[in-house]
Design an enzyme around this catalytic site. Structure first.
Site, PDB file in Angstrom:
ATOM      1  N   ASN A   5       1.170  -1.316  -0.458  1.00 28.85           N
ATOM      2  CA  ASN A   5       0.197   0.472  -0.582  1.00 28.85           C
ATOM      3  C   ASN A   5       0.912   1.150   0.106  1.00 28.85           C
ATOM      4  OD1 ASN A   5      -2.894   1.143   1.978  1.00 28.85           O
ATOM      5  ND2 ASN A   5      -2.218   1.852   0.101  1.00 28.85           N
ATOM      6  N   GLN A  38      -2.075   6.940  -1.493  1.00 30.70           N
ATOM      7  CA  GLN A  38      -2.874   7.701  -0.893  1.00 30.70           C
ATOM      8  C   GLN A  38      -1.095   8.921  -0.918  1.00 30.70           C
ATOM      9  OE1 GLN A  38      -4.063   5.783   2.997  1.00 30.70           O
ATOM     10  NE2 GLN A  38      -6.519   6.352   1.724  1.00 30.70           N
ATOM     11  N   ASN A  86      -6.170  10.822  -1.105  1.00 31.85           N
ATOM     12  CA  ASN A  86      -6.673   9.362  -1.688  1.00 31.85           C
ATOM     13  C   ASN A  86      -6.409  10.049  -3.168  1.00 31.85           C
ATOM     14  OD1 ASN A  86      -8.620   7.768   0.163  1.00 31.85           O
ATOM     15  ND2 ASN A  86     -10.430   8.887   0.232  1.00 31.85           N
ATOM     16  N   CYS A  97      -5.806   5.692   7.416  1.00 29.19           N
ATOM     17  CA  CYS A  97      -4.830   4.752   7.336  1.00 29.19           C
ATOM     18  C   CYS A  97      -4.104   4.407   8.114  1.00 29.19           C
ATOM     19  CB  CYS A  97      -4.529   5.963   6.007  1.00 29.19           C
ATOM     20  SG  CYS A  97      -3.656   4.709   4.505  1.00 29.19           S
ATOM     21  N   GLY A  98      -4.236   3.251   8.040  1.00 28.84           N
ATOM     22  CA  GLY A  98      -3.241   2.745   9.652  1.00 28.84           C
ATOM     23  C   GLY A  98      -2.183   1.957   9.105  1.00 28.84           C
ATOM     24  N   ASN A 157     -12.260   5.857   9.157  1.00 31.89           N
ATOM     25  CA  ASN A 157     -13.062   5.752   8.149  1.00 31.89           C
ATOM     26  C   ASN A 157     -14.455   4.789   8.054  1.00 31.89           C
ATOM     27  OD1 ASN A 157     -11.468   7.005   6.473  1.00 31.89           O
ATOM     28  ND2 ASN A 157     -10.284   5.295   5.740  1.00 31.89           N
ATOM     29  N   HIS A 196     -15.924   1.721   7.352  1.00 37.38           N
ATOM     30  CA  HIS A 196     -15.971  -0.423   6.219  1.00 37.38           C
ATOM     31  C   HIS A 196     -17.158  -0.853   6.281  1.00 37.38           C
ATOM     32  CE1 HIS A 196     -11.769   0.787   6.141  1.00 37.38           C
ATOM     33  NE2 HIS A 196     -11.295   1.571   7.717  1.00 37.38           N
ATOM     34  N   ASN A 218     -15.464   2.191   2.469  1.00 38.24           N
ATOM     35  CA  ASN A 218     -14.518   0.863   2.151  1.00 38.24           C
ATOM     36  C   ASN A 218     -14.915  -0.446   2.346  1.00 38.24           C
ATOM     37  OD1 ASN A 218     -12.177   2.767   1.940  1.00 38.24           O
ATOM     38  ND2 ASN A 218     -12.415   3.017   4.222  1.00 38.24           N
ATOM     39  N   GLU A 221     -11.151  -0.068  -1.879  1.00 40.27           N
ATOM     40  CA  GLU A 221     -11.541   1.498  -0.783  1.00 40.27           C
ATOM     41  C   GLU A 221     -11.289   2.071  -1.831  1.00 40.27           C
ATOM     42  OE1 GLU A 221      -8.019   2.668   1.336  1.00 40.27           O
ATOM     43  OE2 GLU A 221      -7.189   0.452   1.139  1.00 40.27           O
ATOM     44  N   ARG A 222     -12.388   3.351  -0.902  1.00 41.37           N
ATOM     45  CA  ARG A 222     -12.774   4.700  -1.760  1.00 41.37           C
ATOM     46  C   ARG A 222     -11.810   5.540  -2.142  1.00 41.37           C
ATOM     47  NH1 ARG A 222     -15.710   8.410   2.633  1.00 41.37           N
ATOM     48  NH2 ARG A 222     -13.415   8.326   4.517  1.00 41.37           N
ATOM     49  N   CYS A 230      -4.457  -2.603   3.454  1.00 39.71           N
ATOM     50  CA  CYS A 230      -5.142  -1.521   3.734  1.00 39.71           C
ATOM     51  C   CYS A 230      -5.314  -1.854   5.874  1.00 39.71           C
ATOM     52  CB  CYS A 230      -6.905  -1.236   3.209  1.00 39.71           C
ATOM     53  SG  CYS A 230      -6.802   0.070   4.383  1.00 39.71           S
ATOM     54  N   GLY A 231      -4.364  -0.902   5.815  1.00 36.55           N
ATOM     55  CA  GLY A 231      -4.287  -0.937   7.541  1.00 36.55           C
ATOM     56  C   GLY A 231      -5.750  -1.307   8.122  1.00 36.55           C
ATOM     57  N   GLY A 274      -8.873  -1.186   7.078  1.00 35.43           N
ATOM     58  CA  GLY A 274      -9.377  -1.712   6.879  1.00 35.43           C
ATOM     59  C   GLY A 274      -9.348  -3.542   7.464  1.00 35.43           C
TER      60      GLY A 274
END
Length: 285
Positions: A14, A47, A66, A75-76, A161, A163, A194, A212-213, A221-222, A224
Site C-alpha cells: 500500500n 494515497q 486519496n 489510514c493504518g 473511515n 468500513h 471501504n 477502498e474509497r 489496507c490497515g 480495513g
C-alpha cells in the site's frame, strides 16, 4: 507551488507519497494530488500522507488524501509509514507518537527497525456514525439489498473511515471490484464506504481483500484490516488477536472489545518501508 520534497514509502505494498509540511508549505489542489498519485505521469501512490504541525496536544497533525484528491480520515498502513518517516526525518525521537487526523486521534509506536504498532481509537458501531442512512442499532451484521447481488449480510465499523465487511468463502474468486463498487454506490452510504472481503481460516487467522474509497482495490489496507478483525470478533469468529493476510503481506490485529462494550482501542502491528526520497517540480498545465 515551489519544488516539493517528498518520500516514497509503502506498508505491505500500500504505497504513499509522504510530505513534511512542518518544513515546507503544502496546500495542493485536487488536480495536483491526482497527478502525484498517477503511476504514469506522476510519482505514483495509493494515497498522499502529510505531516502537519500539531493543532493541540498531539505531536503532529496527519493529513490523508486519496488518489482522486479526496480526503480520508484514517489510514493504518499509512500511519506506520508516517511513524517511520517522522523518525527518519528527525522530526521526533519519541518512540510513541500521537497524531490527529481530520476525524480521529491515534498513537504510533516504534517496535523495532522493521515494525510499527498503531493504536487506533475504539471502533464506532452505530450505523449512523459511519455515516449511513441505515436506521438500525449497533449489530454484528446488517442485511443490505445490493442491486445485482441480492441480500447481503455486512458488518459496519467506523474507524476514522467507514468500513463494510463481508464474509466470503474464497477471496480469490470473489468479484471484489464489482461488488465493492456496488456497495459504494448505495445511497445508504452518503460518504461512500471501504469494502472488506474477509475469509476466515480459523479463529486466529484469515485472508482479506479491500476495495477502498477513492483508490479501488489496494494491496493492503490497515484500517480495513482492523475493521475486519473487529467484525470477526463481533460475529464470534475470532478471539482477541487475529493475523490477517492481505495481498501485500500480513498484519497482526488485537481488539478486546465486544458489541456491548466496544470502547477498547484497536492495535495493529506490521512493517513500514522507505523506498526513496525525491524532489519534484510541478508540471506546467
Amino acid at each position: 507551488m515551489e519544488a516539493l520534497r517528498f518520500s516514497k514509502m509503502h506498508g505491505l505494498g500500500n504505497d504513499f507519497v509522504v510530505v513534511d509540511a512542518t518544513r515546507q508549505a503544502f496546500a495542493p489542489s485536487t488536480e495536483q494530488l491526482a497527478w502525484l498519485c498517477d503511476r504514469h505521469f506522476g510519482v505514483g501512490a495509493d494515497q498522499v500522507l502529510v505531516v502537519d504541525p500539531p493543532a493541540g496536544d498531539e505531536d503532529f497533525g496527519y493529513r490523508i488524501y486519496n488518489a482522486d484528491g479526496s480526503r480520508s480520515g484514517q489510514c493504518g498502513n499509512g500511519a506506520r509509514c508516517l511513524g517511520l518517516f517522522i523518525h527518519g526525518q528527525g522530526l521526533s525521537d519519541k518512540d510513541r507518537l500521537s497524531v490527529r487526523t481530520s476525524d480521529t486521534r491515534m498513537h504510533i509506536a516504534r517496535c523495532d527497525d522493521a515494525d510499527y504498532e498503531v493504536e487506533l481509537a475504539p471502533p464506532v458501531l452505530e450505523p449512523a456514525a459511519l455515516p449511513s442512512r441505515l436506521d438500525a442499532a449497533p449489530a454484528a451484521e446488517h442485511e443490505l439489498e445490493v442491486p445485482g447481488f441480492g441480500l447481503l449480510r455486512v458488518g459496519l465499523v467506523q474507524l476514522g473511515n467507514p468500513h463494510a465487511v463481508l464474509l466470503v468463502d474464497d477471496v480469490d474468486t470473489t468479484p471484489v471490484a464489482e461488488l465493492g463498487a456496488a456497495l459504494q454506490a448505495l445511497p445508504l452510504f452518503p460518504a461512500s464506504v471501504n469494502v472488506g472481503f474477509l475469509q476466515m481460516q480459523g479463529r486466529g487467522e484469515g485472508r482479506l481483500r479491500v476495495y477502498e474509497r477513492g483508490a479501488g482495490e489496494t494491496l493492503a489496507c490497515g484500517s480495513g484490516a482492523c475493521a475486519a478483525a473487529v467484525s470477526a470478533v463481533l460475529r464470534g469468529l475470532a478471539d482477541e488477536a487475529v493475523t490477517l493476510e492481505l495481498r501485500g503481506g500480513s498484519l497482526h490485529i488485537a481488539w478486546s472489545g465486544s458489541l456491548s462494550s466496544p470502547q477498547s482501542p484497536v492495535r495493529m502491528r506490521g512493517p513500514a518501508t522507505h523506498v526513496y526520497d525525491g524532489c519534484l517540480q510541478w508540471p506546467n498545465r
